[in-house]
Write a protein that holds these residues in place. Structure first.
Motif, PDB file in Angstrom:
ATOM      1  N   ALA A  33     -12.488  10.149   1.416  1.00  0.00           N
ATOM      2  CA  ALA A  33     -11.547  10.106   0.292  1.00  0.00           C
ATOM      3  C   ALA A  33     -11.615  11.392  -0.532  1.00  0.00           C
ATOM      4  CB  ALA A  33     -11.819   8.906  -0.594  1.00  0.00           C
ATOM      5  N   ASN A  34     -10.497  11.760  -1.087  1.00  0.00           N
ATOM      6  CA  ASN A  34     -10.377  12.919  -1.944  1.00  0.00           C
ATOM      7  C   ASN A  34     -10.986  12.593  -3.316  1.00  0.00           C
ATOM      8  OD1 ASN A  34      -9.518  15.090  -3.473  1.00  0.00           O
ATOM      9  ND2 ASN A  34      -7.436  15.056  -2.698  1.00  0.00           N
ATOM     10  N   THR A  35     -11.757  13.502  -3.865  1.00  0.00           N
ATOM     11  CA  THR A  35     -12.357  13.290  -5.189  1.00  0.00           C
ATOM     12  C   THR A  35     -11.733  14.235  -6.210  1.00  0.00           C
ATOM     13  OG1 THR A  35     -14.146  14.773  -4.598  1.00  0.00           O
ATOM     14  CG2 THR A  35     -14.561  12.429  -4.319  1.00  0.00           C
ATOM     15  N   SER A  36     -10.437  14.287  -6.220  1.00  0.00           N
ATOM     16  CA  SER A  36      -9.725  15.136  -7.172  1.00  0.00           C
ATOM     17  C   SER A  36      -9.204  14.264  -8.310  1.00  0.00           C
ATOM     18  CB  SER A  36      -8.557  15.829  -6.468  1.00  0.00           C
ATOM     19  OG  SER A  36      -7.873  16.673  -7.347  1.00  0.00           O
ATOM     20  N   CYS A 138      -2.226  21.217  -1.956  1.00  0.00           N
ATOM     21  CA  CYS A 138      -2.619  19.923  -1.386  1.00  0.00           C
ATOM     22  C   CYS A 138      -2.800  20.071   0.120  1.00  0.00           C
ATOM     23  CB  CYS A 138      -1.596  18.831  -1.702  1.00  0.00           C
ATOM     24  SG  CYS A 138      -0.009  19.009  -0.880  1.00  0.00           S
ATOM     25  N   ASP A 139      -3.583  19.165   0.685  1.00  0.00           N
ATOM     26  CA  ASP A 139      -3.731  19.153   2.139  1.00  0.00           C
ATOM     27  C   ASP A 139      -2.391  18.816   2.772  1.00  0.00           C
ATOM     28  OD1 ASP A 139      -6.405  19.735   1.967  1.00  0.00           O
ATOM     29  OD2 ASP A 139      -7.083  17.673   2.297  1.00  0.00           O
ATOM     30  N   LYS A 140      -2.105  19.435   3.885  1.00  0.00           N
ATOM     31  CA  LYS A 140      -0.826  19.217   4.565  1.00  0.00           C
ATOM     32  C   LYS A 140      -0.622  17.750   4.930  1.00  0.00           C
ATOM     33  CE  LYS A 140       2.099  20.815   8.302  1.00  0.00           C
ATOM     34  NZ  LYS A 140       2.311  21.856   9.309  1.00  0.00           N
ATOM     35  N   ASP A 141      -1.714  17.062   5.273  1.00  0.00           N
ATOM     36  CA  ASP A 141      -1.575  15.651   5.665  1.00  0.00           C
ATOM     37  C   ASP A 141      -1.486  14.702   4.476  1.00  0.00           C
ATOM     38  OD1 ASP A 141      -4.205  15.747   4.836  1.00  0.00           O
ATOM     39  OD2 ASP A 141      -5.053  14.959   6.700  1.00  0.00           O
ATOM     40  N   ASN A 142      -1.551  15.226   3.253  1.00  0.00           N
ATOM     41  CA  ASN A 142      -1.415  14.391   2.061  1.00  0.00           C
ATOM     42  C   ASN A 142       0.061  14.393   1.632  1.00  0.00           C
ATOM     43  OD1 ASN A 142      -1.540  13.082  -0.391  1.00  0.00           O
ATOM     44  ND2 ASN A 142      -3.443  14.069  -1.014  1.00  0.00           N
ATOM     45  N   ILE A 143       0.847  13.617   2.350  1.00  0.00           N
ATOM     46  CA  ILE A 143       2.298  13.596   2.146  1.00  0.00           C
ATOM     47  C   ILE A 143       2.662  13.125   0.741  1.00  0.00           C
ATOM     48  CG2 ILE A 143       4.455  12.539   2.955  1.00  0.00           C
ATOM     49  CD1 ILE A 143       3.044  12.534   5.787  1.00  0.00           C
ATOM     50  N   ALA A 144       1.905  12.160   0.207  1.00  0.00           N
ATOM     51  CA  ALA A 144       2.189  11.661  -1.144  1.00  0.00           C
ATOM     52  C   ALA A 144       2.044  12.768  -2.181  1.00  0.00           C
ATOM     53  CB  ALA A 144       1.279  10.486  -1.476  1.00  0.00           C
ATOM     54  N   SER A 145       0.994  13.571  -2.065  1.00  0.00           N
ATOM     55  CA  SER A 145       0.810  14.674  -3.019  1.00  0.00           C
ATOM     56  C   SER A 145       1.912  15.710  -2.870  1.00  0.00           C
ATOM     57  CB  SER A 145      -0.552  15.336  -2.823  1.00  0.00           C
ATOM     58  OG  SER A 145      -1.566  14.530  -3.335  1.00  0.00           O
ATOM     59  N   ALA A 146       2.277  16.038  -1.642  1.00  0.00           N
ATOM     60  CA  ALA A 146       3.346  17.013  -1.426  1.00  0.00           C
ATOM     61  C   ALA A 146       4.656  16.527  -2.058  1.00  0.00           C
ATOM     62  CB  ALA A 146       3.530  17.271   0.066  1.00  0.00           C
ATOM     63  N   LYS A 147       4.970  15.249  -1.891  1.00  0.00           N
ATOM     64  CA  LYS A 147       6.200  14.696  -2.492  1.00  0.00           C
ATOM     65  C   LYS A 147       6.131  14.750  -4.013  1.00  0.00           C
ATOM     66  CE  LYS A 147       7.670  11.586   1.190  1.00  0.00           C
ATOM     67  NZ  LYS A 147       7.896  10.191   1.577  1.00  0.00           N
TER      68      LYS A 147
END
Length: 174
Positions: A33-36, A138-147
């Protein structure tokens, strides 16, 4: 949804601790999990005075820049739904990998639209700091963050590989 950004304060001690505890328990069960944002996890909140005193970097140095940390309060439900850390400037590392903003939504409140609004509120804080162009990564696979970033006007500049992961770098003009 009525959200506002608040600084860490004893008025919000219980809400902050509840959020951090939930997040830490989730992260313990999900090591990937991301800890941001890292700023809210770097110290133990059981000593709340120490936690508040060390939440932000006030004296930059040794690769660190001044920052501001806010908690995102859902005023209707009186709970913290997330947190955002704003770096006041970019050093070489942040320009390449971290950006101006680190943010996160507590696990039980994800996928409810909070991140988009929280970033918008964070961008207002960036304006107050005089930041005219904000970098979010953001990480490329973190689609929610990119959106979330694109919903706030983020424009993809490029992708870089760091520690085996592809990161996307977005700029938002204020």
């Amino acid at each position: 949804m009525k959200l506002k950004l608040v600084k860490g304060d004893y008025r919000y001690k219980q809400q902050i601790i509840e959020m951090i505890d939930e997040w830490r328990n989730y992260n313990a069960a999900h090591p990937e999990a991301n800890t941001s944002p890292y700023a809210i996890f770097k110290n133990d909140c059981s000593d709340f005075d120490h936690y508040l005193d060390n939440l932000e970097i006030k004296k930059p140095g040794k690769g660190l820049v001044a920052d501001s940390t806010y908690f995102c309060l859902d005023e209707d439900r009186n709970i913290m739904v997330g947190a955002i850390n704003i770096r006041h400037e970019l050093n070489d590392y942040l320009l390449e990998h971290g950006g101006h903003i680190g943010d996160g939504i507590r696990p039980s409140e994800r996928r409810k639209g909070y991140a988009t609004k929280m970033i918008a509120l964070g961008l207002e804080e960036c304006r107050k700091l005089g930041i005219k162009r904000v970098l979010l990564v953001c990480d490329k696979d973190n689609i929610a963050s990119a959106k979330t970033i694109m919903n706030n006007g983020g424009v993809l500049e490029n992708e870089v590989v760091y520690d085996g992961a592809t990161e996307q770098r977005y700029w938002i003009e204020l």
